[in-house]
Design an enzyme around this catalytic site. Structure first.
Site, PDB file in Angstrom:
ATOM      1  N   ASP A  82       0.852  -1.193   0.000  1.00  0.00           N
ATOM      2  CA  ASP A  82       0.000   0.000   0.000  1.00  0.00           C
ATOM      3  C   ASP A  82       0.894   1.253   0.000  1.00  0.00           C
ATOM      4  O   ASP A  82       1.798   1.374   0.841  1.00  0.00           O
ATOM      5  CB  ASP A  82      -0.863  -0.040   1.272  1.00  0.00           C
ATOM      6  N   HIS A  83       0.661   2.169  -0.916  1.00  0.00           N
ATOM      7  CA  HIS A  83       1.395   3.444  -0.972  1.00  0.00           C
ATOM      8  C   HIS A  83       2.924   3.299  -1.008  1.00  0.00           C
ATOM      9  O   HIS A  83       3.625   3.934  -0.203  1.00  0.00           O
ATOM     10  CB  HIS A  83       1.003   4.362   0.202  1.00  0.00           C
ATOM     11  N   GLY A 142      -7.859   8.553   6.946  1.00  0.00           N
ATOM     12  CA  GLY A 142      -8.069   8.850   8.356  1.00  0.00           C
ATOM     13  C   GLY A 142      -9.530   8.949   8.753  1.00  0.00           C
ATOM     14  O   GLY A 142     -10.437   8.642   7.958  1.00  0.00           O
ATOM     15  N   HIS A 171      -9.239   4.944  -2.432  1.00  0.00           N
ATOM     16  CA  HIS A 171      -8.549   5.007  -1.132  1.00  0.00           C
ATOM     17  C   HIS A 171      -9.394   5.837  -0.176  1.00  0.00           C
ATOM     18  O   HIS A 171     -10.347   6.500  -0.588  1.00  0.00           O
ATOM     19  CB  HIS A 171      -7.178   5.674  -1.302  1.00  0.00           C
ATOM     20  N   GLY A 172      -9.013   5.794   1.082  1.00  0.00           N
ATOM     21  CA  GLY A 172      -9.691   6.633   2.070  1.00  0.00           C
ATOM     22  C   GLY A 172     -11.168   6.319   2.149  1.00  0.00           C
ATOM     23  O   GLY A 172     -12.004   7.219   2.232  1.00  0.00           O
TER      24      GLY A 172
HETATM   25  P1  13P Z   1      -9.019   4.898   5.379  1.00  0.00           P
HETATM   26  O1  13P Z   1      -8.126   5.770   6.218  1.00  0.00           O
HETATM   27  O2  13P Z   1     -10.266   5.610   4.987  1.00  0.00           O
HETATM   28  O3  13P Z   1      -9.309   3.582   6.024  1.00  0.00           O
HETATM   29  O4  13P Z   1      -8.228   4.587   4.003  1.00  0.00           O
HETATM   30  C1  13P Z   1      -7.243   3.580   3.978  1.00  0.00           C
HETATM   31  C2  13P Z   1      -6.450   3.615   2.721  1.00  0.00           C
HETATM   32  O5  13P Z   1      -6.763   4.261   1.744  1.00  0.00           O
HETATM   33  C3  13P Z   1      -5.234   2.778   2.704  1.00  0.00           C
HETATM   34  O6  13P Z   1      -4.499   2.950   1.548  1.00  0.00           O
HETATM   35  O1  G3H Z   2      -3.313   4.952   3.492  1.00  0.00           O
HETATM   36  C1  G3H Z   2      -2.784   4.707   4.573  1.00  0.00           C
HETATM   37  C2  G3H Z   2      -3.139   3.520   5.363  1.00  0.00           C
HETATM   38  O2  G3H Z   2      -4.165   3.817   6.256  1.00  0.00           O
HETATM   39  C3  G3H Z   2      -1.926   2.995   6.047  1.00  0.00           C
HETATM   40  O3  G3H Z   2      -1.583   3.802   7.120  1.00  0.00           O
HETATM   41  O4  G3H Z   2       0.815   4.221   6.614  1.00  0.00           O
HETATM   42  O5  G3H Z   2      -0.121   4.551   8.949  1.00  0.00           O
HETATM   43  O6  G3H Z   2       0.170   2.252   7.996  1.00  0.00           O
HETATM   44  P1  G3H Z   2      -0.081   3.721   7.705  1.00  0.00           P
HETATM   45 ZN    ZN Z   3      -4.557   4.945   0.752  1.00  0.00          ZN
END
Ligand code: 13P
Ligand code: G3H
Ligand code: ZN
Length: 309
Positions: free
Chosen positions: A82-83, A181, A211-212
């Site tokens: 992720d990211h 968040g 996302h989000g």
């Molecule tokens: P949320 O913070 O809405 O759960 O989004 C998570 C996310 O996009 C992880 O990549």
């Molecule tokens: O998009 C972000 C995810 O909620 C992951 O969060 O980088 O704090 O693990 P984190």
């Molecule tokens: Zn994300």
């Protein structure tokens, strides 16, 4: 069943009018809660790991935990970064057993994002790994990166078309008003569905990612706050909006915050109700059960992917 990429999953999700849940994993209890829910719902699953999770739990531990999940669940499961913020972290995950990676070049100008994404695609594809990219900038907090609402930019449909053509990425995360968040909207929730539809029209049969997408359920916020938490005004994406998005080109919906809330609310409650408790199994076990409940609800009632494994 061995790990799968997101390729087949997204093809089925696109034509079937549902989305696959991508849930963030940071430790064993979170992983078990997610996997148990997917097993009971017979749903395809994306387990995603951020750079922060890799640092916290360590790559090798996460890989072996996911291997244990694969041995006990006969489901299509993808393990996804992720990211990923640079080529090196993507390469480490591709070489280290992930079946999918995200290269997040959204903070760069378009041409730079294209160049970086293409570099990851060129490395990943010959190794049979799928690549998610991001265009447009979400507001909110992820790891150490905080993007203020004023600096968020929605995805431009022209750029999206060019980006996918030139990078060869397998899916694209778009910015249409969600954010990371627990604080996504000040007033009413507002997603730019017209923009989503336009991007989908420009990219036929191409999977988009949201996302989000936590919905920050009020009962979890209340539960946190009842037991000493301070989350005034926490607000997420209404589930009805996610249901609609999942029916269209959105094939992957990312959820992390709701799992964090479920875990924290449970642990807070147990510490308040049983202040003498000091056996971690007595609070991590119930936290795992609560995560499972939340994930089951997402799969069955929001994403529409029950029985699609
Ligand atoms: P949320 O913070 O809405 O759960 O989004 C998570 C996310 O996009 C992880 O990549
Ligand atoms: O998009 C972000 C995810 O909620 C992951 O969060 O980088 O704090 O693990 P984190
Ligand atoms: Zn994300």
């Amino acid at each position: 069943m061995p790990l799968v990429t997101t390729k087949e999953m997204f093809k089925k999700a696109y034509t079937g009018g549902y989305a696959v849940g991508a849930f963030n994993v940071n430790d064993m209890e979170i992983l078990q809660g997610i996997v148990e829910a997917a097993k009971e719902e017979k749903a395809p699953l994306i387990l995603q790991v951020s750079a922060g999770a890799r640092k916290y739990a360590r790559h090798e531990y996460l890989i072996h935990l996911v291997k244990a999940a694969l041995e006990t669940a006969d489901l299509p499961i993808a393990l996804h970064l992720d990211h990923g913020e640079d080529f090196e972290v993507c390469k480490a995950c591709i070489d280290g057993g992930f079946s999918s990676v995200m290269i997040d070049g959204s903070k760069y100008p378009l041409e730079e994002n294209i160049k970086l994404t293409k570099k990851v695609v060129d490395y990943a594809h010959p190794k049979g790994v799928t690549v998610e990219a991001e265009l447009g900038k979400l507001a909110g907090i992820e790891d150490a990166v905080k993007v203020a609402a004023k600096d968020a930019t929605y995805t431009d449909p022209d750029e999206a078309e060019k980006f996918v053509k030139e990078t060869g990425c397998d899916s694209l995360a778009i910015a249409i008003g969600t954010s990371h968040g627990a604080y996504k909207f000040k007033g009413d929730a507002n997603l730019d569905i017209a923009r989503l539809n336009e991007i989908a029209r420009r990219l036929p049969n191409f999977p988009l990612v949201l996302h989000g997408a936590s919905s920050v359920p009020q009962y979890l916020v209340d539960e946190c706050n009842k037991y000493g938490g301070k989350l005034p005004g926490a607000k997420g994406v209404p589930e009805e909006m996610l249901r609609e998005a999942a029916k269209g080109a959105i094939c992957k919906i990312n959820i992390d915050t709701d799992l964090r809330l479920a875990m924290t609310a449970t642990i807070r409650r147990i510490f308040v109700e049983s202040p003498a408790e000091f056996d971690p199994r007595k609070y991590l076990g119930p936290a795992r059960d609560e995560i499972k409940k939340v994930v089951k609800h997402k799969i069955a009632d929001v994403l529409g992917c029950s029985g699609k494994a």
